[in-house]
Design an enzyme around this catalytic site. Structure first.
Site, short mmCIF file in Angstrom:
data_model
loop_
_atom_site.label_atom_id
_atom_site.label_comp_id
_atom_site.label_asym_id
_atom_site.label_seq_id
_atom_site.Cartn_x
_atom_site.Cartn_y
_atom_site.Cartn_z
N ARG A 174 -72.58 -11.33 -9.78
CA ARG A 174 -72.24 -9.93 -10.04
C ARG A 174 -71.07 -9.42 -9.18
NH1 ARG A 174 -74.74 -11.73 -13.36
NH2 ARG A 174 -76.72 -11.06 -14.27
N SER A 225 -79.63 -2.54 -14.63
CA SER A 225 -80.33 -3.03 -13.44
C SER A 225 -79.82 -2.33 -12.19
CB SER A 225 -80.14 -4.54 -13.29
OG SER A 225 -80.72 -5.23 -14.37
N GLU A 295 -77.09 -3.27 -7.43
CA GLU A 295 -76.15 -3.82 -8.41
C GLU A 295 -75.37 -2.68 -9.03
OE1 GLU A 295 -76.50 -6.01 -12.71
OE2 GLU A 295 -77.60 -6.90 -11.06
#
Length: 301
Positions: A174, A225, A295
């Site tokens: 990520r 998320s 995130e």
């Protein structure tokens, strides 16, 4: 600031909006105003905007389709550039795809699957733009952007435009080099896909969509998320084992469907969400000794 606005308008960079509430531009439906919001018509408009931002020594921020984003209740200082309609070009040549940074990721994955091109099935439920997906190495279903990207065209802070190869993007979970060492705007991405069986690809896409629909709260405003998975654990599992499923502060609630999602039940503030994030971090650390890292990107004043 007024002089900057006037110059931006005169330069015809695109739509120029002053004190524009950002809640309408995020999937969380939360966020205070941008001092100046620019929706550029083309790359030249972005380049000119950055020239003027540099001239006036003004802060600037880029957003895409507003997913995976939490904007402060106080909004964002300076200029916000929203990528979209001016960067939504698409060129498909056999298994090579070149696409603008503002192109919707779900739309792209759906279109390419119908053409029998495999590799983007994982993105069938990710509600962001191509640029944002490349920026953060978006992924799902055990795959991510780093598996298909060959290079990306980046507009850097100093106004230069250059291609970064897959290796130069320095992808990890990520993240990419654009979040750390070399901030910039993804103008275009080139993907290398595989020619496959259309029916099988479409079937995988549908399974992925069904899974997300059955396990994630896409019927409420949310930012996807909230936390990265702290290997070897899953963030959602830890949150649920801690007994936090359904916990609510103000209008923000930890989803009953999936612990790693915070939903806006109506009228939630960014502070409500931040308070929930802080609660989750502390609870998980106390109960399991695990550090949680977000995130979702938190930006603004």
């Amino acid at each position: 600031m007024e002089q900057l606005v006037n110059e931006l308008i005169q330069a015809n960079v695109g739509r120029v909006l002053v004190d524009e509430p950002l809640a309408r531009y995020t999937t969380m439906k939360i966020g205070g105003p941008a001092d100046i919001l620019i929706v550029p018509k083309r790359v030249a408009g972005i380049e000119k905007t950055l020239q003027l931002v540099k001239k006036y020594k003004t802060k600037w921020t880029v957003i895409g389709r507003g997913s995976n984003l939490l904007v402060s209740d106080l909004g964002i200082e300076g200029v916000v550039i929203r990528l979209g309609e001016g960067l939504d070009h698409l060129e498909v040549e056999k298994h090579r795809v070149r696409v603008g940074g503002g192109y919707p990721l779900i739309k792209l994955s759906t279109l390419l699957s119908r053409q029998g091109l495999a590799g983007l099935e994982f993105a069938s439920g990710i509600p962001g733009s191509v640029g944002g997906a490349v920026y953060m190495n978006a992924g799902a279903h055990k795959s991510d952007i780093s598996n298909i990207l060959s290079k990306a065209l980046i507009l850097f802070e100093d106004g230069t435009i250059d291609w970064l190869t897959h290796g130069e993007m320095e992808f990890s979970y990520r993240t990419s080099v654009l979040q750390t060492k070399r901030p910039g705007i993804v103008l275009e991405a080139e993907f290398q896909l595989q020619i496959g069986e259309r029916e099988r690809i479409v079937s995988v896409m549908q399974k992925n969509k069904d899974y997300r629909r059955e396990t994630q709260p896409w019927n409420h405003p949310c930012a996807g998320s909230v936390f990265r998975n702290p290997t070897p654990y899953f963030a959602g599992d830890l949150i649920e084992k801690a007994g936090l499923r359904g916990y609510q502060i103000g209008g923000a609630q930890i989803s009953e469907m999936h612990g790693n999602f915070i939903i806006n039940t109506g009228g939630a503030s960014a502070q409500d969400v931040l308070s929930l994030i802080a609660l989750i971090k502390q609870t998980i650390k106390d109960k399991f000794g695990v550090e949680m890292h977000t995130e979702v990107e938190i930006i603004g004043r």
